[in-house]
Design a protein around this motif. Structure first.
Motif, PDB file in Angstrom:
ATOM      1  N   PRO A  77      44.314  71.359 -97.451  1.00 10.81           N
ATOM      2  CA  PRO A  77      45.728  71.700 -97.680  1.00 10.81           C
ATOM      3  C   PRO A  77      46.087  73.117 -97.215  1.00 10.81           C
ATOM      4  O   PRO A  77      47.182  73.338 -96.679  1.00 10.81           O
ATOM      5  N   GLU A  78      45.179  74.073 -97.419  1.00 10.34           N
ATOM      6  CA  GLU A  78      45.477  75.437 -96.972  1.00 10.34           C
ATOM      7  C   GLU A  78      45.497  75.511 -95.447  1.00 10.34           C
ATOM      8  O   GLU A  78      46.355  76.199 -94.866  1.00 10.34           O
ATOM      9  N   PHE A  79      44.572  74.800 -94.797  1.00 10.10           N
ATOM     10  CA  PHE A  79      44.577  74.779 -93.336  1.00 10.10           C
ATOM     11  C   PHE A  79      45.882  74.178 -92.811  1.00 10.10           C
ATOM     12  O   PHE A  79      46.468  74.702 -91.846  1.00 10.10           O
ATOM     13  N   VAL A  80      46.340  73.101 -93.439  1.00  9.84           N
ATOM     14  CA  VAL A  80      47.612  72.489 -93.037  1.00  9.84           C
ATOM     15  C   VAL A  80      48.754  73.487 -93.217  1.00  9.84           C
ATOM     16  O   VAL A  80      49.645  73.595 -92.369  1.00  9.84           O
ATOM     17  N   GLY A  81      48.725  74.247 -94.326  1.00 14.06           N
ATOM     18  CA  GLY A  81      49.772  75.227 -94.576  1.00 14.06           C
ATOM     19  C   GLY A  81      49.848  76.302 -93.514  1.00 14.06           C
ATOM     20  O   GLY A  81      50.940  76.810 -93.214  1.00 14.06           O
ATOM     21  N   TRP A  82      48.698  76.659 -92.922  1.00 11.88           N
ATOM     22  CA  TRP A  82      48.711  77.624 -91.827  1.00 11.88           C
ATOM     23  C   TRP A  82      49.145  76.968 -90.515  1.00 11.88           C
ATOM     24  O   TRP A  82      49.992  77.487 -89.799  1.00 11.88           O
ATOM     25  N   ARG A  83      48.556  75.817 -90.205  1.00 16.47           N
ATOM     26  CA  ARG A  83      48.780  75.216 -88.877  1.00 16.47           C
ATOM     27  C   ARG A  83      50.202  74.691 -88.695  1.00 16.47           C
ATOM     28  O   ARG A  83      50.698  74.623 -87.566  1.00 16.47           O
ATOM     29  N   VAL A  84      50.850  74.313 -89.767  1.00 15.99           N
ATOM     30  CA  VAL A  84      52.210  73.778 -89.639  1.00 15.99           C
ATOM     31  C   VAL A  84      53.158  74.812 -89.038  1.00 15.99           C
ATOM     32  O   VAL A  84      54.196  74.462 -88.465  1.00 15.99           O
ATOM     33  N   ASN A  85      52.802  76.092 -89.156  1.00 11.96           N
ATOM     34  CA  ASN A  85      53.670  77.149 -88.632  1.00 11.96           C
ATOM     35  C   ASN A  85      53.720  77.181 -87.104  1.00 11.96           C
ATOM     36  O   ASN A  85      54.719  77.626 -86.531  1.00 11.96           O
ATOM     37  N   TYR A  86      52.634  76.760 -86.459  1.00 12.50           N
ATOM     38  CA  TYR A  86      52.578  76.929 -84.999  1.00 12.50           C
ATOM     39  C   TYR A  86      52.275  75.656 -84.228  1.00 12.50           C
ATOM     40  O   TYR A  86      52.418  75.643 -83.000  1.00 12.50           O
ATOM     41  N   GLU A  87      51.890  74.574 -84.895  1.00 14.61           N
ATOM     42  CA  GLU A  87      51.456  73.393 -84.162  1.00 14.61           C
ATOM     43  C   GLU A  87      52.559  72.812 -83.284  1.00 14.61           C
ATOM     44  O   GLU A  87      52.348  72.516 -82.094  1.00 14.61           O
ATOM     45  N   ARG A  88      53.754  72.638 -83.836  1.00 15.72           N
ATOM     46  CA  ARG A  88      54.836  71.990 -83.075  1.00 15.72           C
ATOM     47  C   ARG A  88      55.201  72.787 -81.826  1.00 15.72           C
ATOM     48  O   ARG A  88      55.326  72.225 -80.735  1.00 15.72           O
ATOM     49  N   ALA A  89      55.347  74.098 -81.975  1.00 21.32           N
ATOM     50  CA  ALA A  89      55.700  74.936 -80.820  1.00 21.32           C
ATOM     51  C   ALA A  89      54.564  74.961 -79.808  1.00 21.32           C
ATOM     52  O   ALA A  89      54.799  74.882 -78.589  1.00 21.32           O
ATOM     53  N   ALA A  90      53.316  75.081 -80.287  1.00 20.54           N
ATOM     54  CA  ALA A  90      52.169  75.125 -79.373  1.00 20.54           C
ATOM     55  C   ALA A  90      52.049  73.832 -78.583  1.00 20.54           C
ATOM     56  O   ALA A  90      51.807  73.856 -77.360  1.00 20.54           O
ATOM     57  N   TYR A  91      52.217  72.695 -79.240  1.00 26.15           N
ATOM     58  CA  TYR A  91      52.132  71.410 -78.548  1.00 26.15           C
ATOM     59  C   TYR A  91      53.249  71.260 -77.523  1.00 26.15           C
ATOM     60  O   TYR A  91      53.037  70.710 -76.432  1.00 26.15           O
ATOM     61  N   ALA A  92      54.452  71.741 -77.854  1.00 27.51           N
ATOM     62  CA  ALA A  92      55.578  71.634 -76.919  1.00 27.51           C
ATOM     63  C   ALA A  92      55.326  72.462 -75.664  1.00 27.51           C
ATOM     64  O   ALA A  92      55.548  71.991 -74.540  1.00 27.51           O
ATOM     65  N   VAL A  93      54.842  73.690 -75.837  1.00 28.95           N
ATOM     66  CA  VAL A  93      54.566  74.547 -74.683  1.00 28.95           C
ATOM     67  C   VAL A  93      53.405  73.988 -73.870  1.00 28.95           C
ATOM     68  O   VAL A  93      53.447  73.958 -72.630  1.00 28.95           O
ATOM     69  N   ALA A  94      52.351  73.517 -74.551  1.00 25.71           N
ATOM     70  CA  ALA A  94      51.183  72.970 -73.842  1.00 25.71           C
ATOM     71  C   ALA A  94      51.569  71.769 -72.993  1.00 25.71           C
ATOM     72  O   ALA A  94      51.098  71.619 -71.854  1.00 25.71           O
ATOM     73  N   ALA A  95      52.425  70.896 -73.525  1.00 23.50           N
ATOM     74  CA  ALA A  95      52.861  69.728 -72.758  1.00 23.50           C
ATOM     75  C   ALA A  95      53.756  70.135 -71.599  1.00 23.50           C
ATOM     76  O   ALA A  95      53.662  69.575 -70.500  1.00 23.50           O
ATOM     77  N   ALA A  96      54.623  71.128 -71.818  1.00 25.87           N
ATOM     78  CA  ALA A  96      55.572  71.540 -70.777  1.00 25.87           C
ATOM     79  C   ALA A  96      54.866  72.149 -69.576  1.00 25.87           C
ATOM     80  O   ALA A  96      55.254  71.905 -68.431  1.00 25.87           O
ATOM     81  N   VAL A  97      53.826  72.955 -69.817  1.00 27.53           N
ATOM     82  CA  VAL A  97      53.124  73.612 -68.701  1.00 27.53           C
ATOM     83  C   VAL A  97      51.878  72.834 -68.286  1.00 27.53           C
ATOM     84  O   VAL A  97      51.163  73.271 -67.388  1.00 27.53           O
ATOM     85  N   TYR A  98      51.632  71.705 -68.928  1.00 23.15           N
ATOM     86  CA  TYR A  98      50.455  70.881 -68.672  1.00 23.15           C
ATOM     87  C   TYR A  98      49.184  71.723 -68.742  1.00 23.15           C
ATOM     88  O   TYR A  98      48.390  71.801 -67.792  1.00 23.15           O
ATOM     89  N   ALA A  99      49.003  72.368 -69.906  1.00 25.72           N
ATOM     90  CA  ALA A  99      47.793  73.153 -70.139  1.00 25.72           C
ATOM     91  C   ALA A  99      46.585  72.228 -70.184  1.00 25.72           C
ATOM     92  O   ALA A  99      46.700  71.017 -70.403  1.00 25.72           O
ATOM     93  N   VAL A 100      45.408  72.809 -69.988  1.00 26.02           N
ATOM     94  CA  VAL A 100      44.181  72.022 -70.036  1.00 26.02           C
ATOM     95  C   VAL A 100      44.134  71.247 -71.355  1.00 26.02           C
ATOM     96  O   VAL A 100      44.404  71.804 -72.422  1.00 26.02           O
TER      97      VAL A 100
END
Length: 372
Positions: free
Chosen positions: A322-345
């Protein structure tokens, strides 16, 4: 058929608006020291990205990575071409009411003026003013674009230095649990180097702040790819943030609490700002109830990797989740959006891509020869 004067005046007004739109785009993109939205540059970015995605649709990751390595340059050239073409059209419309031989003569006057060729010299005081403005426009746009390139590459080099150092430390493609495991394993020396994590988090806190400023001000930087095919600034930052979140969740006593928290804060602000600058809708402060796409089973696999090297885990994974989820929820959505947009590894835990591709786990070197 000769266009009536009223129609040519209306075209001149439209031409003036085109010139103003170009100057607004150039000023916002190359001069203003903050992220300024420009429809013209956004359209160029979308058109170039669409063309690259169309060409590389059926290619594998490595082939597509080689293709996308030229995308940032194509975006920059596309921006320059768009500014010049729209300015050229605008000035041609401005010349039209004064052109003696119709619209063709107006375009000739505009081209001669913008590119300072000087072979066409329309008569009259007002056309002379337009000639000087057109000449200044062409020179200033090209000069600013040339002066803009050293700034871009300086920011790129600062970004890639830390990414390369992380690759040497945590492997490629970057993955948060792998970074923690390798830091503790310390190349099999028998001496954990987890005491170096506070310094790493402090460096990446500053790195994230620098990238947030440079990449939102000069948005084409997000498409500059790392020199290595399996390396990416997006997955590198994501790995550092995941390592901090896992360290705090699994080993709260051993973790460098303040440096890790500051790094997490700076990192998710970086991802969120860049994602918004790219046009994605990202909430300011998502609550833990929003959840994450990473599964508990994937989390357990990461914990198992850390246990392989006897990482000092203080909590049961069920309590840490639960604590890990509480941290990751802050950046996961934005990170996934940028990674998909630039087609990161497609590293582990970096989300889906626009074309189906299997995640690539970190490459682990062999044990090598034992010491004598």
């Amino acid at each position: 058929m000769v266009m009536p004067l009223a129609g040519r005046v209306a075209a001149a007004v439209a031409g003036g608006l085109l010139v103003i739109a170009v100057w607004s785009s150039v000023t916002g993109t190359l001069i203003v020291s903050r992220s300024v939205s420009s429809r013209l540059t956004r359209w160029v970015d979308q058109a170039v990205d669409w063309a690259y995605q169309l060409v590389g649709r059926a290619a594998g990751y490595r082939r597509r990575d080689r293709l996308l390595a030229t995308e940032a340059a194509a975006v920059l050239l596309g921006q320059l071409a768009a500014w010049l073409v729209v300015s050229f059209t605008g000035y041609a419309f401005l010349f039209w009411p004064f052109a003696a031989r119709g619209i063709a003569s107006a375009f000739t006057d505009a081209g001669s003026s913008m590119f300072t060729l000087g072979f066409a010299q329309p008569a009259g005081a007002v056309p002379a003013v337009i000639v000087f403005l057109a000449a200044a426009t062409g020179l200033v746009i090209i000069t600013l674009q040339i002066a803009y390139l050293p700034t871009l590459y300086a920011a790129f080099n600062r970004r890639e230095t830390e990414v390369a150092l992380l690759n040497a430390r945590g492997g490629v493609p970057s993955w948060g649990p792998e970074l923690l495991a390798r830091t503790h394993y310390a190349l099999g020396s028998g001496m954990s180097t987890l005491d170096t994590m506070p310094d790493l988090y402090a460096r990446w806190e500053r790195w994230a702040a620098d990238v947030a400023e440079s990449h939102t001000t000069y948005l084409p930087l997000v498409r500059f790819r790392s020199p290595q095919a399996l390396s990416s600034w997006v997955t590198s930052l994501l790995a550092v943030l995941d390592s901090a979140a896992m360290f705090l969740a699994l080993s709260p006593k051993a973790a460098p609490v303040i440096p890790a928290r500051l790094c997490l804060r700076s990192g998710f602000l970086c991802f969120n700002r860049i994602a918004r600058a790219m046009g994605f809708s990202i909430p300011d402060e998502p609550g833990p109830e929003a959840g994450i796409s990473l599964t508990y089973d994937e989390f357990l696999d990461a914990v198992a990797r850390m246990r392989e090297v006897d990482f000092p885990i203080e909590r049961d994974p069920g309590q840490a989740w639960p604590e890990f989820v509480g941290w990751r929820v802050n950046y996961e959505r934005a990170a996934y959006a940028v990674a998909a947009a630039v087609y990161a590894v497609p590293a582990l835990w970096s989300g889906p891509r626009r074309h189906p591709v299997s995640p690539i786990p970190p490459i682990r070197p062999g044990r090598g020869r034992p010491p004598k």
